[in-house]
Scaffold this motif. Structure first.
Motif, PDB file in Angstrom:
ATOM      1  N   HIS A  12       0.840  -1.204   0.000  1.00 28.08           N
ATOM      2  CA  HIS A  12       0.000   0.000   0.000  1.00 28.08           C
ATOM      3  C   HIS A  12       0.873   1.252   0.000  1.00 28.08           C
ATOM      4  O   HIS A  12       0.561   2.240  -0.694  1.00 28.08           O
ATOM      5  CB  HIS A  12      -0.925   0.006   1.217  1.00 28.08           C
ATOM      6  CG  HIS A  12      -2.150  -0.837   1.060  1.00 28.08           C
ATOM      7  ND1 HIS A  12      -3.153  -0.528   0.177  1.00 28.08           N
ATOM      8  CD2 HIS A  12      -2.534  -1.992   1.671  1.00 28.08           C
ATOM      9  CE1 HIS A  12      -4.112  -1.433   0.242  1.00 28.08           C
ATOM     10  NE2 HIS A  12      -3.762  -2.345   1.143  1.00 28.08           N
ATOM     11  N   ARG A  13       1.952   1.229   0.750  1.00 25.46           N
ATOM     12  CA  ARG A  13       2.861   2.382   0.779  1.00 25.46           C
ATOM     13  C   ARG A  13       3.499   2.591  -0.597  1.00 25.46           C
ATOM     14  O   ARG A  13       3.614   3.723  -1.076  1.00 25.46           O
ATOM     15  CB  ARG A  13       3.939   2.166   1.846  1.00 25.46           C
ATOM     16  CG  ARG A  13       4.900   3.348   1.976  1.00 25.46           C
ATOM     17  CD  ARG A  13       5.976   3.076   3.010  1.00 25.46           C
ATOM     18  NE  ARG A  13       5.403   2.999   4.347  1.00 25.46           N
ATOM     19  CZ  ARG A  13       5.357   1.884   5.073  1.00 25.46           C
ATOM     20  NH1 ARG A  13       5.838   0.748   4.587  1.00 25.46           N
ATOM     21  NH2 ARG A  13       4.833   1.888   6.275  1.00 25.46           N
ATOM     22  N   ALA A  14       3.916   1.489  -1.231  1.00 23.73           N
ATOM     23  CA  ALA A  14       4.505   1.591  -2.567  1.00 23.73           C
ATOM     24  C   ALA A  14       3.491   2.132  -3.569  1.00 23.73           C
ATOM     25  O   ALA A  14       3.826   2.940  -4.441  1.00 23.73           O
ATOM     26  CB  ALA A  14       5.016   0.216  -3.008  1.00 23.73           C
ATOM     27  N   HIS A  15       2.244   1.687  -3.453  1.00 25.94           N
ATOM     28  CA  HIS A  15       1.194   2.163  -4.354  1.00 25.94           C
ATOM     29  C   HIS A  15       0.996   3.668  -4.207  1.00 25.94           C
ATOM     30  O   HIS A  15       0.881   4.394  -5.210  1.00 25.94           O
ATOM     31  CB  HIS A  15      -0.109   1.413  -4.047  1.00 25.94           C
ATOM     32  CG  HIS A  15      -1.245   1.785  -4.943  1.00 25.94           C
ATOM     33  ND1 HIS A  15      -2.165   2.761  -4.610  1.00 25.94           N
ATOM     34  CD2 HIS A  15      -1.621   1.317  -6.165  1.00 25.94           C
ATOM     35  CE1 HIS A  15      -3.055   2.874  -5.579  1.00 25.94           C
ATOM     36  NE2 HIS A  15      -2.756   2.011  -6.529  1.00 25.94           N
ATOM     37  N   HIS A  16       0.978   4.136  -2.977  1.00 26.21           N
ATOM     38  CA  HIS A  16       0.809   5.566  -2.733  1.00 26.21           C
ATOM     39  C   HIS A  16       1.991   6.355  -3.294  1.00 26.21           C
ATOM     40  O   HIS A  16       1.806   7.397  -3.954  1.00 26.21           O
ATOM     41  CB  HIS A  16       0.668   5.818  -1.229  1.00 26.21           C
ATOM     42  CG  HIS A  16       0.656   7.276  -0.867  1.00 26.21           C
ATOM     43  ND1 HIS A  16      -0.392   8.127  -1.165  1.00 26.21           N
ATOM     44  CD2 HIS A  16       1.606   8.040  -0.237  1.00 26.21           C
ATOM     45  CE1 HIS A  16      -0.112   9.351  -0.734  1.00 26.21           C
ATOM     46  NE2 HIS A  16       1.089   9.324  -0.173  1.00 26.21           N
ATOM     47  N   LEU A  17       3.203   5.894  -3.071  1.00 21.81           N
ATOM     48  CA  LEU A  17       4.388   6.617  -3.527  1.00 21.81           C
ATOM     49  C   LEU A  17       4.506   6.596  -5.049  1.00 21.81           C
ATOM     50  O   LEU A  17       4.945   7.581  -5.653  1.00 21.81           O
ATOM     51  CB  LEU A  17       5.636   6.013  -2.885  1.00 21.81           C
ATOM     52  CG  LEU A  17       5.789   6.246  -1.383  1.00 21.81           C
ATOM     53  CD1 LEU A  17       6.973   5.480  -0.824  1.00 21.81           C
ATOM     54  CD2 LEU A  17       5.925   7.737  -1.077  1.00 21.81           C
ATOM     55  N   CYS A  18       4.133   5.475  -5.663  1.00 23.74           N
ATOM     56  CA  CYS A  18       4.204   5.409  -7.120  1.00 23.74           C
ATOM     57  C   CYS A  18       3.178   6.330  -7.770  1.00 23.74           C
ATOM     58  O   CYS A  18       3.401   6.840  -8.872  1.00 23.74           O
ATOM     59  CB  CYS A  18       4.001   3.965  -7.593  1.00 23.74           C
ATOM     60  SG  CYS A  18       5.439   2.900  -7.343  1.00 23.74           S
ATOM     61  N   GLN A  19       2.054   6.538  -7.108  1.00 27.55           N
ATOM     62  CA  GLN A  19       1.083   7.500  -7.618  1.00 27.55           C
ATOM     63  C   GLN A  19       1.562   8.930  -7.399  1.00 27.55           C
ATOM     64  O   GLN A  19       1.353   9.804  -8.240  1.00 27.55           O
ATOM     65  CB  GLN A  19      -0.270   7.300  -6.934  1.00 27.55           C
ATOM     66  CG  GLN A  19      -1.031   6.063  -7.393  1.00 27.55           C
ATOM     67  CD  GLN A  19      -2.414   5.994  -6.780  1.00 27.55           C
ATOM     68  OE1 GLN A  19      -2.580   6.228  -5.581  1.00 27.55           O
ATOM     69  NE2 GLN A  19      -3.405   5.664  -7.589  1.00 27.55           N
ATOM     70  N   LEU A  20       2.213   9.155  -6.268  1.00 29.81           N
ATOM     71  CA  LEU A  20       2.685  10.499  -5.941  1.00 29.81           C
ATOM     72  C   LEU A  20       3.891  10.892  -6.782  1.00 29.81           C
ATOM     73  O   LEU A  20       3.997  12.023  -7.261  1.00 29.81           O
ATOM     74  CB  LEU A  20       3.032  10.574  -4.452  1.00 29.81           C
ATOM     75  CG  LEU A  20       3.414  11.951  -3.898  1.00 29.81           C
ATOM     76  CD1 LEU A  20       2.242  12.916  -4.032  1.00 29.81           C
ATOM     77  CD2 LEU A  20       3.828  11.826  -2.439  1.00 29.81           C
ATOM     78  N   PHE A  21       4.809   9.936  -6.970  1.00 28.52           N
ATOM     79  CA  PHE A  21       6.024  10.170  -7.752  1.00 28.52           C
ATOM     80  C   PHE A  21       5.982   9.272  -8.984  1.00 28.52           C
ATOM     81  O   PHE A  21       6.570   8.195  -9.001  1.00 28.52           O
ATOM     82  CB  PHE A  21       7.273   9.870  -6.921  1.00 28.52           C
ATOM     83  CG  PHE A  21       7.377  10.684  -5.660  1.00 28.52           C
ATOM     84  CD1 PHE A  21       7.841  11.985  -5.681  1.00 28.52           C
ATOM     85  CD2 PHE A  21       6.990  10.139  -4.445  1.00 28.52           C
ATOM     86  CE1 PHE A  21       7.925  12.733  -4.527  1.00 28.52           C
ATOM     87  CE2 PHE A  21       7.075  10.880  -3.280  1.00 28.52           C
ATOM     88  CZ  PHE A  21       7.544  12.178  -3.315  1.00 28.52           C
ATOM     89  N   SER A  22       5.278   9.722  -9.994  1.00 27.51           N
ATOM     90  CA  SER A  22       5.118   8.919 -11.194  1.00 27.51           C
ATOM     91  C   SER A  22       6.394   8.943 -12.004  1.00 27.51           C
ATOM     92  O   SER A  22       6.981   9.997 -12.268  1.00 27.51           O
ATOM     93  CB  SER A  22       3.950   9.439 -12.033  1.00 27.51           C
ATOM     94  OG  SER A  22       3.867   8.753 -13.258  1.00 27.51           O
ATOM     95  N   ALA A  23       6.848   7.755 -12.425  1.00 30.69           N
ATOM     96  CA  ALA A  23       8.054   7.664 -13.247  1.00 30.69           C
ATOM     97  C   ALA A  23       7.774   7.991 -14.697  1.00 30.69           C
ATOM     98  O   ALA A  23       8.691   8.136 -15.498  1.00 30.69           O
ATOM     99  CB  ALA A  23       8.652   6.251 -13.146  1.00 30.69           C
ATOM    100  N   GLN A  24       6.498   8.110 -15.077  1.00 29.39           N
ATOM    101  CA  GLN A  24       6.130   8.381 -16.459  1.00 29.39           C
ATOM    102  C   GLN A  24       5.570   9.782 -16.651  1.00 29.39           C
ATOM    103  O   GLN A  24       4.907  10.071 -17.625  1.00 29.39           O
ATOM    104  CB  GLN A  24       5.097   7.351 -16.929  1.00 29.39           C
ATOM    105  CG  GLN A  24       5.621   5.924 -16.863  1.00 29.39           C
ATOM    106  CD  GLN A  24       4.592   4.923 -17.346  1.00 29.39           C
ATOM    107  OE1 GLN A  24       3.523   5.299 -17.802  1.00 29.39           O
ATOM    108  NE2 GLN A  24       4.914   3.649 -17.244  1.00 29.39           N
ATOM    109  N   GLY A  25       5.837  10.642 -15.684  1.00 28.66           N
ATOM    110  CA  GLY A  25       5.380  12.016 -15.819  1.00 28.66           C
ATOM    111  C   GLY A  25       3.989  12.182 -15.263  1.00 28.66           C
ATOM    112  O   GLY A  25       3.248  11.236 -15.058  1.00 28.66           O
ATOM    113  N   GLY A  26       3.621  13.430 -15.008  1.00 29.04           N
ATOM    114  CA  GLY A  26       2.286  13.732 -14.526  1.00 29.04           C
ATOM    115  C   GLY A  26       2.181  13.758 -13.017  1.00 29.04           C
ATOM    116  O   GLY A  26       1.149  14.082 -12.474  1.00 29.04           O
TER     117      GLY A  26
END
Length: 212
Positions: free
Chosen positions: A106-120
């Motif tokens: 869940h923490r990884a999901h939140h961080l990946c949404q917050l810090f998108s590697a594909q921009g945005g």
């Protein structure tokens, strides 16, 4: 909490197999947690996220094997009362490990949404300490090779898989959690960070609970 090395050597059969699998699972989830904690930092990038996916897949594969072994061992007649108690103890430890793993996902999901590697999203935090940040891309993926699904979508699938395993273990094994008693004093480092102790393989990676 990972069982100690002496537990693996002193047990045979299903219990010994489960002890070894539990130790491997704790090591895998500890490595996964370290990678999750770096998401959004100066070391974040495609390589880090791919390694996190690899560690997550390893942990989920170990979870599936340990789940099958524990359920099979708890259903069949144990070789001794001690083996039965050990399997029940491992079942409780397995549930704890899955819950911590699910929190990390869940923490990884939140961080990946917050810090998108594909921009945005928000750009990763470059602190200047360790890592070189995400490497620059050489061109776009307009042709050739399948396009990878978004990280958030993959993580949602990982979360659902672990959640399903956790629900299955809770429903198919009738073991009251209140029958497990802590056997280590409060405040020891191994209780605060059991997975880290398992990953180091330190001498204090021992029993943390017993079945009443």
């Amino acid at each position: 909490m990972a069982p100690g090395r002496g537990d693996t050597c002193g047990m045979r059969g299903v219990a010994g197999t489960c002890v070894a699998a539990q130790a491997a699972l704790c090591k895998a989830t500890a490595g996964h947690r370290q990678l999750v904690l770096q998401l959004g930092g100066s070391a974040d990038g495609p390589r880090l996220r791919e390694e996190r996916r690899r560690r997550s897949a390893e942990a989920r594969e170990l979870s599936a094997g340990l789940r099958s072994a524990l359920l099979a061992g708890l259903r069949q007649a144990p070789a001794s009362p001690e083996e039965r108690r050990e399997l029940e103890r491992l079942w409780v430890l397995f549930l704890s490990a899955l819950e911590l793993f699910l929190q990390d996902l869940h923490r990884a999901h939140h961080l990946c949404q917050l810090f998108s590697a594909q921009g945005g999203g928000t750009a990763p935090l470059h602190t200047g300490l360790g890592g070189r940040g995400p490497p620059t891309r050489k061109g776009s993926r307009r042709g050739g090779g399948p396009v990878q699904p978004p990280a958030a979508l993959r993580l949602e699938e990982e979360i659902e898989q672990v959640r399903a395993t956790l629900a299955e273990m809770e429903s198919r094994a009738n073991i009251p959690l209140w029958t497990v008693e802590a056997t280590q004093p409060v405040g020891t480092g191994d209780i605060a960070a059991p997975a880290a102790g398992a990953a180091r393989g330190g001498p204090r990676a021992e029993h943390c609970c017993r079945v009443l």
